[in-house]
Design a protein around this motif. Sequence first.
Motif, PDB file in Angstrom:
ATOM      1  N   TRP A  41      30.820  58.489  22.881  1.00  0.00           N
ATOM      2  CA  TRP A  41      29.754  58.755  23.208  1.00  0.00           C
ATOM      3  C   TRP A  41      28.809  58.176  21.932  1.00  0.00           C
ATOM      4  O   TRP A  41      28.857  57.840  21.355  1.00  0.00           O
ATOM      5  N   ARG A  42      27.803  59.012  22.207  1.00  0.00           N
ATOM      6  CA  ARG A  42      26.115  59.001  21.679  1.00  0.00           C
ATOM      7  C   ARG A  42      25.470  60.413  21.667  1.00  0.00           C
ATOM      8  O   ARG A  42      24.619  60.978  22.959  1.00  0.00           O
ATOM      9  N   GLU A  43      25.350  60.896  21.038  1.00  0.00           N
ATOM     10  CA  GLU A  43      24.459  62.216  20.659  1.00  0.00           C
ATOM     11  C   GLU A  43      24.857  63.388  21.878  1.00  0.00           C
ATOM     12  O   GLU A  43      24.517  63.878  23.000  1.00  0.00           O
ATOM     13  N   ARG A  44      26.598  62.959  21.763  1.00  0.00           N
ATOM     14  CA  ARG A  44      26.841  64.509  22.710  1.00  0.00           C
ATOM     15  C   ARG A  44      26.771  64.022  23.914  1.00  0.00           C
ATOM     16  O   ARG A  44      27.720  64.409  24.887  1.00  0.00           O
ATOM     17  N   GLN A  45      26.309  62.693  24.674  1.00  0.00           N
ATOM     18  CA  GLN A  45      26.442  62.001  26.194  1.00  0.00           C
ATOM     19  C   GLN A  45      27.744  61.156  26.451  1.00  0.00           C
ATOM     20  O   GLN A  45      27.711  60.707  25.432  1.00  0.00           O
ATOM     21  N   HIS A  46      28.305  60.751  27.208  1.00  0.00           N
ATOM     22  CA  HIS A  46      29.142  59.591  27.720  1.00  0.00           C
ATOM     23  C   HIS A  46      28.548  58.190  27.944  1.00  0.00           C
ATOM     24  O   HIS A  46      27.389  58.888  29.180  1.00  0.00           O
ATOM     25  N   SER A  47      29.436  57.897  27.973  1.00  0.00           N
ATOM     26  CA  SER A  47      28.497  56.281  28.413  1.00  0.00           C
ATOM     27  C   SER A  47      30.145  55.106  28.527  1.00  0.00           C
ATOM     28  O   SER A  47      31.440  55.791  28.412  1.00  0.00           O
ATOM     29  N   TRP A  48      30.271  54.118  29.872  1.00  0.00           N
ATOM     30  CA  TRP A  48      30.753  53.034  30.487  1.00  0.00           C
ATOM     31  C   TRP A  48      30.510  51.780  29.246  1.00  0.00           C
ATOM     32  O   TRP A  48      29.876  51.249  29.476  1.00  0.00           O
ATOM     33  N   ARG A  49      32.344  51.809  28.797  1.00  0.00           N
ATOM     34  CA  ARG A  49      32.310  50.477  28.052  1.00  0.00           C
ATOM     35  C   ARG A  49      33.761  49.532  29.501  1.00  0.00           C
ATOM     36  O   ARG A  49      34.708  49.573  29.723  1.00  0.00           O
ATOM     37  N   HIS A  50      33.201  48.487  29.800  1.00  0.00           N
ATOM     38  CA  HIS A  50      33.875  47.265  30.900  1.00  0.00           C
ATOM     39  C   HIS A  50      34.016  46.610  29.667  1.00  0.00           C
ATOM     40  O   HIS A  50      34.237  45.360  29.324  1.00  0.00           O
ATOM     41  N   THR A  51      35.943  45.961  30.009  1.00  0.00           N
ATOM     42  CA  THR A  51      36.380  45.179  29.460  1.00  0.00           C
ATOM     43  C   THR A  51      36.172  43.751  29.791  1.00  0.00           C
ATOM     44  O   THR A  51      36.169  42.652  28.311  1.00  0.00           O
ATOM     45  N   SER A  52      35.689  43.216  30.716  1.00  0.00           N
ATOM     46  CA  SER A  52      34.409  41.716  30.569  1.00  0.00           C
ATOM     47  C   SER A  52      33.772  42.251  30.294  1.00  0.00           C
ATOM     48  O   SER A  52      33.094  40.352  30.159  1.00  0.00           O
ATOM     49  N   ALA A  53      32.617  42.550  29.204  1.00  0.00           N
ATOM     50  CA  ALA A  53      31.618  43.037  28.974  1.00  0.00           C
ATOM     51  C   ALA A  53      31.981  43.157  27.283  1.00  0.00           C
ATOM     52  O   ALA A  53      30.846  43.144  26.401  1.00  0.00           O
ATOM     53  N   HIS A  78      28.190  63.550  17.707  1.00  0.00           N
ATOM     54  CA  HIS A  78      28.516  63.007  19.374  1.00  0.00           C
ATOM     55  C   HIS A  78      28.939  62.988  19.933  1.00  0.00           C
ATOM     56  O   HIS A  78      29.066  63.472  21.104  1.00  0.00           O
ATOM     57  N   HIS A  79      30.205  64.087  19.148  1.00  0.00           N
ATOM     58  CA  HIS A  79      31.926  65.184  20.185  1.00  0.00           C
ATOM     59  C   HIS A  79      30.942  65.576  21.338  1.00  0.00           C
ATOM     60  O   HIS A  79      30.052  66.971  20.136  1.00  0.00           O
ATOM     61  N   TYR A  80      31.410  65.563  21.923  1.00  0.00           N
ATOM     62  CA  TYR A  80      30.906  66.485  23.267  1.00  0.00           C
ATOM     63  C   TYR A  80      31.067  68.385  23.002  1.00  0.00           C
ATOM     64  O   TYR A  80      30.263  69.384  23.150  1.00  0.00           O
ATOM     65  N   SER A  81      31.886  68.829  22.086  1.00  0.00           N
ATOM     66  CA  SER A  81      32.804  69.728  21.893  1.00  0.00           C
ATOM     67  C   SER A  81      31.785  70.649  20.974  1.00  0.00           C
ATOM     68  O   SER A  81      31.299  71.592  20.715  1.00  0.00           O
ATOM     69  N   GLY A  82      30.941  69.804  19.842  1.00  0.00           N
ATOM     70  CA  GLY A  82      29.884  69.919  19.165  1.00  0.00           C
ATOM     71  C   GLY A  82      30.830  71.577  18.451  1.00  0.00           C
ATOM     72  O   GLY A  82      29.457  72.054  17.250  1.00  0.00           O
ATOM     73  N   SER A  83      31.548  71.234  18.075  1.00  0.00           N
ATOM     74  CA  SER A  83      32.347  71.678  16.936  1.00  0.00           C
ATOM     75  C   SER A  83      33.251  70.825  15.712  1.00  0.00           C
ATOM     76  O   SER A  83      33.695  69.224  16.045  1.00  0.00           O
ATOM     77  N   PHE A  84      33.506  70.902  14.290  1.00  0.00           N
ATOM     78  CA  PHE A  84      34.327  70.669  13.552  1.00  0.00           C
ATOM     79  C   PHE A  84      36.041  71.254  13.262  1.00  0.00           C
ATOM     80  O   PHE A  84      35.863  72.235  12.760  1.00  0.00           O
ATOM     81  N   PRO A  85      37.301  70.991  13.593  1.00  0.00           N
ATOM     82  CA  PRO A  85      38.004  71.710  13.064  1.00  0.00           C
ATOM     83  C   PRO A  85      38.723  71.968  12.242  1.00  0.00           C
ATOM     84  O   PRO A  85      37.966  70.572  11.036  1.00  0.00           O
TER      85      PRO A  85
END
Length: 310
Positions: A41-53, A78-85
């Motif tokens: 995650w960054r700025e509430r947007q998700h992305s992917w990481r591969h184990t080979s990288a 950063h979290h997609y919810s935009g909230s904190f519990p």
Amino acid sequence: MFSTTSPQPALSRMTPQALQNVLPTDDLGEITTASPWCQRWRERQHSWRHTSAGGFNPRHYVLEPLAVRTAKEFVLRHHYSGSFPSAKKTFGLFNTSDGEPRLSGVAVFGLSVSRAVLERALPDLEANVASLECSRFVLLDECPANAESWFLARCFDELLASHVRGVVSFADPVPRHTNTGELVAVGHVGTIYQASNAAYTGRATARTVKLLPDGTVLNDRAAQKVRKQEQGHEYVEAKLMSLGAPAPRAGCNPALWLRDALRAVGARNLRHRGAHRYVFRLGQNQRERDRITLGYPELKPYPKRPDSSG
């Protein structure tokens, strides 16, 4: 169920070897634990990481207790919810590879909205003391694959040292969109919890949630704060006003204002089948963990696909 710009094979039918070269689509919430892809995650947007990288190197990372204020700033950004519990224990994952520690992930363990959530899942443990809810777990896109498993295990070590013996966590499998159709929550099945051998105990209670035009949920507790003018109601009111609701007038009935505000911003109802519930029993060894009673039967297999969009 998922939209994509180009056809891909059904992931659920692919072998781990075949998955090696298939990048998840942008809309895909999570994939099977056999997959080498990890979500970030960054700025509430998700992305992917591969184990080979580049795999995770624990020598480059440390876990430290984190001030709640610092954890809240990170999660809200950063979290997609935009909230904190409500938080009781907060931990930070720091990257030390450049010499200066850099905050790269946050885990939040706190009080459940209802004690019954913890009491039913872990009836032997005192809720909100010996058992907590893992309410936020977010790593930045700079973290390599497999970082989350190491981070979660270290968090459990710290919790066990402070006499916490059980953790309950929920994964929301329902994708959510803004009123304009932008995907803001991809839908999760709890892949990291599955990879960490959590006990899957089914779904929480199905309910209808109030979805705001930006794709976030106005939960029942937040609505109650406005109706009863309890601590934190100003934040909820400001949120609604930022979406186009009129400011409450002096002397107005808060419950009536909330009703009108939700109508004004175009809030809509979303039927939710219930979040997936996972339970961790903490102990120095398997024998200690097995002594802690599960309040629900453990179910197999793990869920593998998010729900369809509501």
